[in-house]
Design a protein around this motif. Structure first.
Motif, PDB file in Angstrom:
ATOM      1  N   ALA A 252       0.775  -1.187   0.068  1.00  0.00           N
ATOM      2  CA  ALA A 252      -0.066  -0.097   0.126  1.00  0.00           C
ATOM      3  C   ALA A 252       0.916   1.098   0.024  1.00  0.00           C
ATOM      4  CB  ALA A 252      -1.071   0.018   1.220  1.00  0.00           C
ATOM      5  N   THR A 253       0.439   2.174  -0.693  1.00  0.00           N
ATOM      6  CA  THR A 253       1.171   3.467  -0.809  1.00  0.00           C
ATOM      7  C   THR A 253      -0.136   4.490  -0.602  1.00  0.00           C
ATOM      8  OG1 THR A 253       0.995   3.803  -2.980  1.00  0.00           O
ATOM      9  CG2 THR A 253       2.889   2.789  -2.347  1.00  0.00           C
ATOM     10  N   ARG A 254       0.223   5.574  -0.425  1.00  0.00           N
ATOM     11  CA  ARG A 254      -0.828   6.729  -0.348  1.00  0.00           C
ATOM     12  C   ARG A 254      -1.432   7.007  -1.646  1.00  0.00           C
ATOM     13  NH1 ARG A 254      -2.962  11.075   2.176  1.00  0.00           N
ATOM     14  NH2 ARG A 254      -3.072  13.264   1.137  1.00  0.00           N
ATOM     15  N   SER A 255      -0.802   6.840  -2.608  1.00  0.00           N
ATOM     16  CA  SER A 255      -1.545   7.121  -4.101  1.00  0.00           C
ATOM     17  C   SER A 255      -2.323   5.812  -4.430  1.00  0.00           C
ATOM     18  CB  SER A 255      -0.373   7.569  -5.065  1.00  0.00           C
ATOM     19  OG  SER A 255       0.208   6.632  -5.151  1.00  0.00           O
ATOM     20  N   ARG A 256      -1.927   4.621  -4.183  1.00  0.00           N
ATOM     21  CA  ARG A 256      -2.738   3.355  -4.678  1.00  0.00           C
ATOM     22  C   ARG A 256      -2.189   2.137  -3.963  1.00  0.00           C
ATOM     23  NH1 ARG A 256       0.482   0.830  -8.811  1.00  0.00           N
ATOM     24  NH2 ARG A 256       2.263   1.861  -9.024  1.00  0.00           N
ATOM     25  N   ILE A 257      -2.672   1.116  -4.257  1.00  0.00           N
ATOM     26  CA  ILE A 257      -2.306  -0.289  -3.858  1.00  0.00           C
ATOM     27  C   ILE A 257      -1.738  -0.832  -4.997  1.00  0.00           C
ATOM     28  CG2 ILE A 257      -3.023  -2.411  -2.840  1.00  0.00           C
ATOM     29  CD1 ILE A 257      -5.423  -1.032  -1.545  1.00  0.00           C
ATOM     30  N   ALA A 258      -0.166  -0.895  -4.828  1.00  0.00           N
ATOM     31  CA  ALA A 258       0.548  -1.789  -6.117  1.00  0.00           C
ATOM     32  C   ALA A 258       0.457  -3.071  -5.946  1.00  0.00           C
ATOM     33  CB  ALA A 258       1.677  -1.128  -5.847  1.00  0.00           C
ATOM     34  N   THR A 259       0.081  -3.732  -7.092  1.00  0.00           N
ATOM     35  CA  THR A 259      -0.082  -4.996  -7.286  1.00  0.00           C
ATOM     36  C   THR A 259      -0.990  -5.686  -6.393  1.00  0.00           C
ATOM     37  OG1 THR A 259       1.911  -5.534  -5.994  1.00  0.00           O
ATOM     38  CG2 THR A 259       2.271  -5.113  -8.506  1.00  0.00           C
ATOM     39  N   GLY A 260      -1.698  -5.220  -5.628  1.00  0.00           N
ATOM     40  CA  GLY A 260      -2.670  -5.488  -4.694  1.00  0.00           C
ATOM     41  C   GLY A 260      -4.331  -5.047  -4.880  1.00  0.00           C
ATOM     42  N   VAL A 261      -5.156  -5.861  -4.242  1.00  0.00           N
ATOM     43  CA  VAL A 261      -6.547  -5.751  -4.659  1.00  0.00           C
ATOM     44  C   VAL A 261      -7.238  -5.641  -3.057  1.00  0.00           C
ATOM     45  CG1 VAL A 261      -8.740  -6.591  -5.603  1.00  0.00           C
ATOM     46  CG2 VAL A 261      -6.637  -6.635  -6.797  1.00  0.00           C
ATOM     47  N   LEU A 262      -8.183  -4.799  -3.017  1.00  0.00           N
ATOM     48  CA  LEU A 262      -8.767  -4.834  -1.577  1.00  0.00           C
ATOM     49  C   LEU A 262     -10.174  -5.797  -1.821  1.00  0.00           C
ATOM     50  CD1 LEU A 262      -8.923  -3.829   1.201  1.00  0.00           C
ATOM     51  CD2 LEU A 262     -10.123  -1.603   0.390  1.00  0.00           C
ATOM     52  N   LEU A 263     -10.336  -6.825  -1.110  1.00  0.00           N
ATOM     53  CA  LEU A 263     -11.504  -7.627  -1.411  1.00  0.00           C
ATOM     54  C   LEU A 263     -12.469  -7.001  -0.082  1.00  0.00           C
ATOM     55  CD1 LEU A 263     -13.288 -10.159  -2.170  1.00  0.00           C
ATOM     56  CD2 LEU A 263     -11.913 -11.415  -0.131  1.00  0.00           C
ATOM     57  N   LEU A 264     -13.748  -6.757  -0.407  1.00  0.00           N
ATOM     58  CA  LEU A 264     -14.738  -6.383   0.495  1.00  0.00           C
ATOM     59  C   LEU A 264     -15.784  -7.274   0.702  1.00  0.00           C
ATOM     60  CD1 LEU A 264     -16.149  -3.074   1.327  1.00  0.00           C
ATOM     61  CD2 LEU A 264     -17.638  -4.599   0.644  1.00  0.00           C
TER      62      LEU A 264
END
Length: 121
Positions: free
Chosen positions: A38-50
Protein backbone atom coordinates in the motif's frame (compact mmCIF):
# COMPACT_ATOMS: atom_id res chain seq x y z
CA UNK A 1 -3.89 -15.42 5.40
CA UNK A 2 -1.35 -13.27 7.17
CA UNK A 3 -2.13 -10.85 10.00
CA UNK A 4 -2.35 -7.10 9.37
CA UNK A 5 0.98 -5.37 8.81
CA UNK A 6 2.19 -2.05 7.43
CA UNK A 7 -0.38 -2.04 4.57
CA UNK A 8 -3.12 -2.10 7.20
CA UNK A 9 -1.67 1.02 8.79
CA UNK A 10 -1.37 2.78 5.44
CA UNK A 11 -4.92 1.80 4.49
CA UNK A 12 -6.39 2.90 7.83
CA UNK A 13 -8.29 5.87 6.29
CA UNK A 14 -9.95 3.50 3.81
CA UNK A 15 -10.72 0.88 6.46
CA UNK A 16 -12.16 3.49 8.83
CA UNK A 17 -14.30 5.06 6.10
CA UNK A 18 -15.75 1.70 5.06
CA UNK A 19 -16.39 0.72 8.68
CA UNK A 20 -18.19 4.00 9.35
CA UNK A 21 -20.29 3.84 6.18
CA UNK A 22 -21.19 0.15 6.15
CA UNK A 23 -21.34 -0.37 9.93
CA UNK A 24 -22.50 -3.92 10.74
CA UNK A 25 -22.94 -4.74 7.05
CA UNK A 26 -19.15 -4.84 6.65
CA UNK A 27 -18.03 -8.43 7.20
CA UNK A 28 -14.39 -8.51 6.10
CA UNK A 29 -11.65 -6.64 4.26
CA UNK A 30 -8.55 -8.33 2.90
CA UNK A 31 -5.67 -7.09 0.79
CA UNK A 32 -4.34 -9.63 -1.68
CA UNK A 33 -2.30 -9.94 -4.84
CA UNK A 34 1.13 -11.08 -5.87
CA UNK A 35 2.74 -8.77 -3.30
CA UNK A 36 0.22 -6.51 -1.56
CA UNK A 37 1.86 -3.15 -0.99
CA UNK A 38 0.00 0.00 0.00
CA UNK A 39 1.07 3.54 -0.76
CA UNK A 40 -0.74 6.82 -0.26
CA UNK A 41 -1.60 7.07 -3.95
CA UNK A 42 -2.62 3.49 -4.72
CA UNK A 43 -2.32 -0.16 -3.81
CA UNK A 44 0.42 -1.55 -6.04
CA UNK A 45 -0.09 -5.12 -7.23
CA UNK A 46 -2.79 -5.58 -4.65
CA UNK A 47 -6.56 -5.68 -4.56
CA UNK A 48 -8.86 -4.88 -1.67
CA UNK A 49 -11.50 -7.57 -1.18
CA UNK A 50 -14.64 -6.39 0.61
CA UNK A 51 -17.31 -8.77 1.92
CA UNK A 52 -20.49 -6.98 3.03
CA UNK A 53 -24.22 -7.44 3.36
CA UNK A 54 -26.75 -5.26 1.53
CA UNK A 55 -24.67 -4.46 -1.54
CA UNK A 56 -26.32 -3.32 -4.78
CA UNK A 57 -26.85 -6.17 -7.25
CA UNK A 58 -25.52 -4.31 -10.31
CA UNK A 59 -21.70 -4.46 -10.49
CA UNK A 60 -21.55 -0.84 -11.67
CA UNK A 61 -23.83 0.42 -8.89
CA UNK A 62 -21.94 -1.71 -6.37
CA UNK A 63 -18.63 -0.15 -7.40
CA UNK A 64 -20.09 3.37 -7.29
CA UNK A 65 -21.69 2.65 -3.90
CA UNK A 66 -18.46 1.41 -2.30
CA UNK A 67 -16.21 4.04 -3.88
CA UNK A 68 -18.54 6.82 -2.70
CA UNK A 69 -17.56 6.01 0.90
CA UNK A 70 -13.82 6.25 0.33
CA UNK A 71 -11.86 9.35 1.33
CA UNK A 72 -11.55 11.66 -1.69
CA UNK A 73 -7.79 11.15 -2.03
CA UNK A 74 -8.30 7.33 -2.13
CA UNK A 75 -11.36 7.30 -4.39
CA UNK A 76 -10.73 5.29 -7.57
CA UNK A 77 -7.15 4.63 -6.55
CA UNK A 78 -8.10 1.42 -4.78
CA UNK A 79 -8.48 -1.76 -6.78
CA UNK A 80 -11.58 -3.15 -5.10
CA UNK A 81 -13.71 -6.29 -5.40
CA UNK A 82 -16.95 -6.41 -3.42
CA UNK A 83 -19.03 -9.50 -2.67
CA UNK A 84 -21.92 -10.39 -0.43
CA UNK A 85 -21.27 -13.24 2.02
CA UNK A 86 -23.54 -15.49 -0.02
CA UNK A 87 -21.61 -14.77 -3.23
CA UNK A 88 -18.24 -15.25 -1.56
CA UNK A 89 -18.88 -18.32 0.60
CA UNK A 90 -21.00 -20.34 -1.84
CA UNK A 91 -18.23 -21.11 -4.32
CA UNK A 92 -14.55 -21.90 -4.02
CA UNK A 93 -12.84 -20.01 -6.81
CA UNK A 94 -9.21 -19.40 -7.79
CA UNK A 95 -9.70 -15.92 -6.32
CA UNK A 96 -10.54 -17.44 -2.92
CA UNK A 97 -7.40 -19.55 -3.10
CA UNK A 98 -5.30 -16.48 -3.93
CA UNK A 99 -6.76 -14.62 -0.96
CA UNK A 100 -6.15 -17.64 1.30
CA UNK A 101 -2.50 -17.87 0.25
CA UNK A 102 -1.48 -14.22 -0.08
CA UNK A 103 -4.16 -12.22 1.67
CA UNK A 104 -3.65 -9.81 4.51
CA UNK A 105 -6.77 -9.63 6.67
CA UNK A 106 -7.45 -5.96 7.41
CA UNK A 107 -10.84 -6.22 9.10
CA UNK A 108 -12.95 -9.14 10.31
CA UNK A 109 -16.49 -8.82 11.65
CA UNK A 110 -17.38 -12.40 10.73
CA UNK A 111 -16.62 -13.87 14.15
CA UNK A 112 -13.70 -15.73 12.53
CA UNK A 113 -15.87 -17.34 9.84
CA UNK A 114 -13.93 -15.57 7.07
CA UNK A 115 -10.43 -16.66 8.23
CA UNK A 116 -11.69 -20.15 9.11
CA UNK A 117 -13.21 -20.58 5.63
CA UNK A 118 -9.97 -19.47 4.02
CA UNK A 119 -7.83 -21.72 6.22
CA UNK A 120 -9.59 -24.86 4.97
CA UNK A 121 -8.86 -24.04 1.33
Amino acid sequence: MTPPTQPAQQLQPVIAALQAALDDDLIALALFGSKPVATRSRIATGVLLLIADSLPVSPLRRSQYIHSFLPTDWRFRVNLLAYTPLEWFNHVTPLALDVALDGILLYDNSHNVFPARLSVL
